[in-house]
Write an enzyme that holds these catalytic residues in place. Sequence first.
Site, PDB file in Angstrom:
ATOM      1  N   GLY A  10       0.824  -1.217   0.000  1.00 37.21           N
ATOM      2  CA  GLY A  10       0.000   0.000   0.000  1.00 37.21           C
ATOM      3  C   GLY A  10       0.849   1.254   0.000  1.00 37.21           C
ATOM      4  N   SER A  12       1.592   3.257  -2.410  1.00 39.14           N
ATOM      5  CA  SER A  12       1.342   4.222  -3.497  1.00 39.14           C
ATOM      6  C   SER A  12       0.791   5.549  -3.011  1.00 39.14           C
ATOM      7  CB  SER A  12       0.361   3.628  -4.513  1.00 39.14           C
ATOM      8  OG  SER A  12       0.979   2.573  -5.176  1.00 39.14           O
ATOM      9  N   ASP A  50      -2.164  -7.554  -5.214  1.00 35.62           N
ATOM     10  CA  ASP A  50      -3.315  -7.495  -4.312  1.00 35.62           C
ATOM     11  C   ASP A  50      -2.986  -8.422  -3.145  1.00 35.62           C
ATOM     12  OD1 ASP A  50      -5.669  -7.855  -2.931  1.00 35.62           O
ATOM     13  OD2 ASP A  50      -6.879  -8.346  -4.682  1.00 35.62           O
ATOM     14  N   ASN A  77       1.463  -2.324   5.325  1.00 33.57           N
ATOM     15  CA  ASN A  77       0.706  -1.092   5.570  1.00 33.57           C
ATOM     16  C   ASN A  77      -0.656  -1.079   4.876  1.00 33.57           C
ATOM     17  OD1 ASN A  77       0.360   2.064   5.723  1.00 33.57           O
ATOM     18  ND2 ASN A  77       0.375   1.545   3.550  1.00 33.57           N
ATOM     19  N   SER A 129      -3.964  -0.245  13.961  1.00 32.84           N
ATOM     20  CA  SER A 129      -4.686   1.020  14.114  1.00 32.84           C
ATOM     21  C   SER A 129      -5.021   1.180  15.592  1.00 32.84           C
ATOM     22  CB  SER A 129      -5.994   0.995  13.326  1.00 32.84           C
ATOM     23  OG  SER A 129      -6.821   2.076  13.718  1.00 32.84           O
ATOM     24  N   TYR A 142     -13.313  -3.683  10.734  1.00 36.14           N
ATOM     25  CA  TYR A 142     -11.973  -3.073  10.769  1.00 36.14           C
ATOM     26  C   TYR A 142     -11.264  -3.384  12.094  1.00 36.14           C
ATOM     27  CZ  TYR A 142      -8.524   0.747  10.250  1.00 36.14           C
ATOM     28  OH  TYR A 142      -7.369   1.494  10.145  1.00 36.14           O
ATOM     29  N   ALA A 144     -11.866  -5.876  14.157  1.00 39.67           N
ATOM     30  CA  ALA A 144     -11.508  -7.302  14.205  1.00 39.67           C
ATOM     31  C   ALA A 144     -10.209  -7.531  13.434  1.00 39.67           C
ATOM     32  CB  ALA A 144     -12.636  -8.146  13.630  1.00 39.67           C
ATOM     33  N   ILE A 175      -4.877  10.126  11.113  1.00 38.61           N
ATOM     34  CA  ILE A 175      -3.812  10.634  10.244  1.00 38.61           C
ATOM     35  C   ILE A 175      -4.438  11.182   8.967  1.00 38.61           C
ATOM     36  CG2 ILE A 175      -1.639  10.058   9.043  1.00 38.61           C
ATOM     37  CD1 ILE A 175      -1.407   9.519  12.055  1.00 38.61           C
TER      38      ILE A 175
END
Length: 239
Positions: A10, A12, A50, A77, A129, A142, A144, A175
Amino acid sequence: MDRKISVVTGGSKGIGKSIAEQLIKDGYFVIVADVDEPATTKSSGFVSCDISNYDDVVSLFGLLRKKYGHIDVLVNNAGIIRDNMIWNMPKDDFDFVVDVNLKGTWMMCKEAAKIMREQKSGKIVNISSRAWLGNNRGQSNYTASKAGIVGLTRVLALELGKYGVNVNAVAPGLIDTPLTQGLTEEVMKGLINAQPTKKVGKPEDIANAVSFLISEKSNFITGQIIHVDGGRSIGSTIF
Ligand SMILES: NC(=O)c1ccc[n+]([C@@H]2O[C@H](COP(=O)([O-])OP(=O)(O)OC[C@H]3O[C@@H](n4cnc5c(N)ncnc54)[C@H](O)[C@@H]3O)[C@@H](O)[C@H]2O)c1
Protein backbone atom coordinates in the site's frame (compact mmCIF):
# COMPACT_ATOMS: atom_id res chain seq x y z
CA MET A 1 22.30 -6.37 -4.98
CA ASP A 2 24.16 -5.03 -1.92
CA ARG A 3 21.51 -2.48 -0.94
CA LYS A 4 19.07 -3.42 1.77
CA ILE A 5 15.78 -4.55 0.28
CA SER A 6 12.43 -3.46 1.73
CA VAL A 7 8.83 -4.04 0.72
CA VAL A 8 6.02 -1.63 1.60
CA THR A 9 2.46 -2.73 0.90
CA GLY A 10 0.00 0.00 0.00
CA GLY A 11 2.95 2.32 -0.63
CA SER A 12 1.34 4.22 -3.50
CA LYS A 13 -0.38 6.80 -1.34
CA GLY A 14 -1.12 8.01 2.17
CA ILE A 15 0.89 6.58 5.05
CA GLY A 16 2.50 3.90 2.87
CA LYS A 17 3.85 6.49 0.44
CA SER A 18 5.41 8.41 3.31
CA ILE A 19 6.92 5.19 4.72
CA ALA A 20 8.36 4.33 1.28
CA GLU A 21 9.91 7.81 1.00
CA GLN A 22 11.38 7.57 4.51
CA LEU A 23 12.89 4.14 3.80
CA ILE A 24 14.54 5.52 0.66
CA LYS A 25 16.06 8.28 2.86
CA ASP A 26 17.20 5.53 5.25
CA GLY A 27 19.13 3.94 2.37
CA TYR A 28 16.77 1.11 1.43
CA PHE A 29 15.83 -0.10 -2.00
CA VAL A 30 12.02 0.07 -1.70
CA ILE A 31 9.57 -2.10 -3.56
CA VAL A 32 6.03 -0.79 -3.35
CA ALA A 33 3.46 -3.59 -3.54
CA ASP A 34 0.05 -2.08 -4.25
CA VAL A 35 -3.07 -2.53 -6.35
CA ASP A 36 -2.59 1.03 -7.65
CA GLU A 37 0.59 2.35 -9.19
CA PRO A 38 2.00 5.44 -7.39
CA ALA A 39 0.96 8.71 -9.05
CA THR A 40 4.45 10.12 -8.51
CA THR A 41 6.98 7.36 -8.50
CA LYS A 42 9.47 8.20 -5.80
CA SER A 43 9.81 4.55 -4.81
CA SER A 44 12.63 2.44 -6.17
CA GLY A 45 10.34 -0.19 -7.66
CA PHE A 46 6.67 -1.09 -8.03
CA VAL A 47 5.00 -4.49 -8.19
CA SER A 48 1.27 -4.77 -8.80
CA CYS A 49 0.03 -6.97 -5.98
CA ASP A 50 -3.31 -7.50 -4.31
CA ILE A 51 -2.27 -8.67 -0.86
CA SER A 52 -5.59 -10.47 -0.37
CA ASN A 53 -4.75 -12.74 -3.31
CA TYR A 54 -2.37 -15.52 -2.27
CA ASP A 55 -1.17 -16.12 -5.86
CA ASP A 56 -0.12 -12.44 -6.09
CA VAL A 57 1.72 -12.67 -2.76
CA VAL A 58 3.53 -15.90 -3.65
CA SER A 59 4.53 -14.51 -7.02
CA LEU A 60 5.82 -11.26 -5.41
CA PHE A 61 8.12 -13.17 -3.06
CA GLY A 62 9.20 -15.54 -5.86
CA LEU A 63 10.26 -12.49 -7.83
CA LEU A 64 12.08 -10.95 -4.84
CA ARG A 65 13.90 -14.19 -4.08
CA LYS A 66 14.97 -14.58 -7.71
CA LYS A 67 15.97 -10.95 -8.24
CA TYR A 68 17.57 -10.02 -4.91
CA GLY A 69 17.98 -13.29 -2.98
CA HIS A 70 17.12 -11.60 0.33
CA ILE A 71 14.66 -9.24 1.97
CA ASP A 72 15.56 -7.07 4.95
CA VAL A 73 12.35 -5.24 5.78
CA LEU A 74 8.64 -5.83 5.27
CA VAL A 75 6.13 -3.12 6.15
CA ASN A 76 2.55 -4.36 5.98
CA ASN A 77 0.71 -1.09 5.57
CA ALA A 78 -2.06 -1.74 3.00
CA GLY A 79 -5.47 -1.50 4.58
CA ILE A 80 -9.05 -0.53 3.84
CA ILE A 81 -12.23 0.49 5.67
CA ARG A 82 -15.90 -0.30 4.99
CA ASP A 83 -17.68 1.19 8.04
CA ASN A 84 -21.24 0.46 9.08
CA MET A 85 -23.19 -0.58 12.15
CA ILE A 86 -23.18 -4.36 12.30
CA TRP A 87 -26.89 -4.64 11.54
CA ASN A 88 -26.38 -2.73 8.30
CA MET A 89 -22.99 -4.17 7.36
CA PRO A 90 -23.12 -6.48 4.36
CA LYS A 91 -21.27 -9.75 5.06
CA ASP A 92 -19.16 -9.04 1.95
CA ASP A 93 -17.83 -5.87 3.65
CA PHE A 94 -16.72 -7.93 6.64
CA ASP A 95 -15.02 -10.46 4.37
CA PHE A 96 -13.38 -7.77 2.22
CA VAL A 97 -11.88 -5.83 5.14
CA VAL A 98 -10.64 -8.94 6.96
CA ASP A 99 -9.29 -10.44 3.72
CA VAL A 100 -7.19 -7.38 2.92
CA ASN A 101 -6.20 -6.14 6.37
CA LEU A 102 -5.68 -9.37 8.28
CA LYS A 103 -5.42 -12.27 5.85
CA GLY A 104 -3.32 -10.14 3.46
CA THR A 105 -0.94 -9.21 6.27
CA TRP A 106 -0.75 -12.85 7.40
CA MET A 107 0.04 -14.06 3.86
CA MET A 108 2.74 -11.40 3.39
CA CYS A 109 4.27 -12.32 6.77
CA LYS A 110 4.16 -16.03 5.91
CA GLU A 111 6.10 -15.63 2.66
CA ALA A 112 8.56 -13.10 4.15
CA ALA A 113 9.13 -15.33 7.18
CA LYS A 114 10.35 -18.17 4.97
CA ILE A 115 13.09 -15.97 3.51
CA MET A 116 13.97 -14.09 6.74
CA ARG A 117 14.15 -17.33 8.77
CA GLU A 118 16.59 -18.78 6.25
CA GLN A 119 18.77 -15.66 6.17
CA LYS A 120 18.48 -15.32 9.98
CA SER A 121 17.67 -11.62 9.93
CA GLY A 122 14.85 -9.25 9.14
CA LYS A 123 12.39 -6.71 10.46
CA ILE A 124 8.65 -6.80 9.98
CA VAL A 125 6.40 -3.87 10.90
CA ASN A 126 2.65 -4.32 10.69
CA ILE A 127 0.40 -1.28 10.57
CA SER A 128 -2.53 -1.87 12.90
CA SER A 129 -4.69 1.02 14.11
CA ARG A 130 -5.59 2.66 17.39
CA ALA A 131 -9.05 1.25 16.58
CA TRP A 132 -7.79 -2.23 17.52
CA LEU A 133 -8.73 -1.31 21.07
CA GLY A 134 -12.37 -1.45 20.03
CA ASN A 135 -13.54 2.09 20.71
CA ASN A 136 -15.06 3.01 17.36
CA ARG A 137 -18.69 2.17 16.66
CA GLY A 138 -19.30 1.14 13.05
CA GLN A 139 -15.93 -0.55 12.73
CA SER A 140 -16.61 -4.13 13.83
CA ASN A 141 -14.93 -5.49 10.68
CA TYR A 142 -11.97 -3.07 10.77
CA THR A 143 -11.44 -3.50 14.51
CA ALA A 144 -11.51 -7.30 14.21
CA SER A 145 -8.89 -7.08 11.46
CA LYS A 146 -6.64 -4.63 13.31
CA ALA A 147 -6.90 -6.48 16.64
CA GLY A 148 -6.05 -9.61 14.66
CA ILE A 149 -2.89 -7.87 13.43
CA VAL A 150 -1.89 -7.20 17.05
CA GLY A 151 -2.26 -10.89 17.93
CA LEU A 152 -0.47 -11.93 14.76
CA THR A 153 2.43 -9.57 15.48
CA ARG A 154 2.92 -10.95 18.98
CA VAL A 155 2.86 -14.61 17.89
CA LEU A 156 5.25 -13.98 15.00
CA ALA A 157 7.65 -12.22 17.36
CA LEU A 158 7.68 -15.42 19.43
CA GLU A 159 8.11 -17.68 16.42
CA LEU A 160 10.80 -15.68 14.66
CA GLY A 161 12.81 -14.20 17.53
CA LYS A 162 15.46 -16.89 17.62
CA TYR A 163 16.01 -16.48 13.88
CA GLY A 164 17.02 -12.83 14.29
CA VAL A 165 13.72 -11.47 13.00
CA ASN A 166 11.91 -8.69 14.91
CA VAL A 167 8.17 -8.23 14.43
CA ASN A 168 6.42 -5.13 15.75
CA ALA A 169 3.29 -3.13 15.01
CA VAL A 170 2.48 0.56 14.78
CA ALA A 171 -1.05 1.60 15.74
CA PRO A 172 -1.80 5.00 14.16
CA GLY A 173 -4.47 7.36 15.40
CA LEU A 174 -6.16 9.90 13.16
CA ILE A 175 -3.81 10.63 10.24
CA ASP A 176 -4.45 12.96 7.31
CA THR A 177 -4.55 10.66 4.24
CA PRO A 178 -6.90 9.90 1.32
CA LEU A 179 -8.54 7.32 3.65
CA THR A 180 -9.57 9.90 6.26
CA GLN A 181 -10.23 12.68 3.72
CA GLY A 182 -13.40 10.70 2.93
CA LEU A 183 -14.80 11.32 6.46
CA THR A 184 -17.47 13.98 6.94
CA GLU A 185 -16.55 17.29 8.60
CA GLU A 186 -18.75 16.36 11.57
CA VAL A 187 -16.97 13.02 12.11
CA MET A 188 -13.55 14.69 11.77
CA LYS A 189 -14.51 17.36 14.34
CA GLY A 190 -15.65 14.66 16.77
CA LEU A 191 -12.45 12.65 16.30
CA ILE A 192 -10.20 15.69 16.80
CA ASN A 193 -12.18 16.76 19.86
CA ALA A 194 -11.66 13.34 21.45
CA GLN A 195 -7.89 13.52 20.86
CA PRO A 196 -5.75 14.69 23.83
CA THR A 197 -3.44 16.65 21.50
CA LYS A 198 -6.41 18.07 19.50
CA LYS A 199 -4.71 17.58 16.16
CA VAL A 200 -4.58 15.28 13.18
CA GLY A 201 -1.36 13.35 12.67
CA LYS A 202 0.71 13.41 9.49
CA PRO A 203 1.78 10.34 7.48
CA GLU A 204 5.38 11.25 8.40
CA ASP A 205 4.56 10.66 12.09
CA ILE A 206 3.94 7.01 11.24
CA ALA A 207 6.92 6.81 8.86
CA ASN A 208 9.22 8.05 11.67
CA ALA A 209 8.06 5.27 14.01
CA VAL A 210 8.56 2.67 11.27
CA SER A 211 12.01 4.08 10.54
CA PHE A 212 12.95 3.52 14.21
CA LEU A 213 11.49 -0.01 14.29
CA ILE A 214 13.52 -1.14 11.27
CA SER A 215 16.73 0.49 12.50
CA GLU A 216 19.53 -1.02 14.58
CA LYS A 217 18.30 1.20 17.43
CA SER A 218 15.33 -1.11 18.00
CA ASN A 219 17.17 -4.45 17.88
CA PHE A 220 15.96 -5.44 21.39
CA ILE A 221 12.34 -4.52 20.70
CA THR A 222 9.98 -7.16 19.37
CA GLY A 223 6.31 -8.11 19.71
CA GLN A 224 5.40 -4.52 20.65
CA ILE A 225 2.56 -2.30 19.58
CA ILE A 226 3.62 1.35 19.33
CA HIS A 227 0.69 3.75 19.41
CA VAL A 228 1.31 6.87 17.35
CA ASP A 229 -1.99 8.59 17.97
CA GLY A 230 -1.58 11.89 19.83
CA GLY A 231 -2.50 10.08 23.04
CA ARG A 232 -5.95 8.92 21.90
CA SER A 233 -5.34 5.31 23.01
CA ILE A 234 -5.09 6.54 26.62
CA GLY A 235 -8.68 7.74 26.47
CA SER A 236 -11.05 10.30 25.04
CA THR A 237 -11.03 13.97 26.14
CA ILE A 238 -14.71 14.52 25.32
CA PHE A 239 -15.62 14.23 29.00
N1 LIG B 1 -5.31 7.30 7.99
C1 LIG B 1 -5.57 6.99 9.26
O1 LIG B 1 -6.09 7.82 10.04
C2 LIG B 1 -5.25 5.64 9.78
C3 LIG B 1 -5.43 5.39 11.15
C4 LIG B 1 -5.12 4.15 11.67
C5 LIG B 1 -4.62 3.16 10.83
N2 LIG B 1 -4.44 3.41 9.52
C6 LIG B 1 -3.92 2.32 8.69
O2 LIG B 1 -2.79 2.76 7.97
C7 LIG B 1 -2.72 2.06 6.73
C8 LIG B 1 -2.63 3.07 5.58
O3 LIG B 1 -3.78 3.89 5.63
P1 LIG B 1 -3.93 5.19 4.72
O4 LIG B 1 -4.74 6.14 5.50
O5 LIG B 1 -2.62 5.62 4.16
O6 LIG B 1 -4.86 4.57 3.55
P2 LIG B 1 -4.99 5.01 2.02
O7 LIG B 1 -6.34 4.56 1.58
O8 LIG B 1 -4.64 6.44 1.86
O9 LIG B 1 -3.87 4.12 1.30
C9 LIG B 1 -3.95 2.72 1.33
C10 LIG B 1 -3.07 2.12 0.23
O10 LIG B 1 -3.27 0.69 0.27
C11 LIG B 1 -3.49 0.23 -1.06
N3 LIG B 1 -4.29 -1.01 -1.03
C12 LIG B 1 -5.60 -1.14 -0.70
N4 LIG B 1 -5.98 -2.40 -0.83
C13 LIG B 1 -4.88 -3.11 -1.23
C14 LIG B 1 -4.66 -4.48 -1.52
N5 LIG B 1 -5.63 -5.39 -1.46
N6 LIG B 1 -3.42 -4.86 -1.88
C15 LIG B 1 -2.42 -3.95 -1.98
N7 LIG B 1 -2.57 -2.64 -1.72
C16 LIG B 1 -3.80 -2.23 -1.35
C17 LIG B 1 -4.22 1.38 -1.74
O11 LIG B 1 -4.15 1.27 -3.16
C18 LIG B 1 -3.48 2.58 -1.17
O12 LIG B 1 -2.32 2.90 -1.93
C19 LIG B 1 -3.95 1.17 6.67
O13 LIG B 1 -3.63 -0.12 7.09
C20 LIG B 1 -4.90 1.82 7.64
O14 LIG B 1 -5.83 0.92 8.18
C21 LIG B 1 -4.75 4.62 8.97
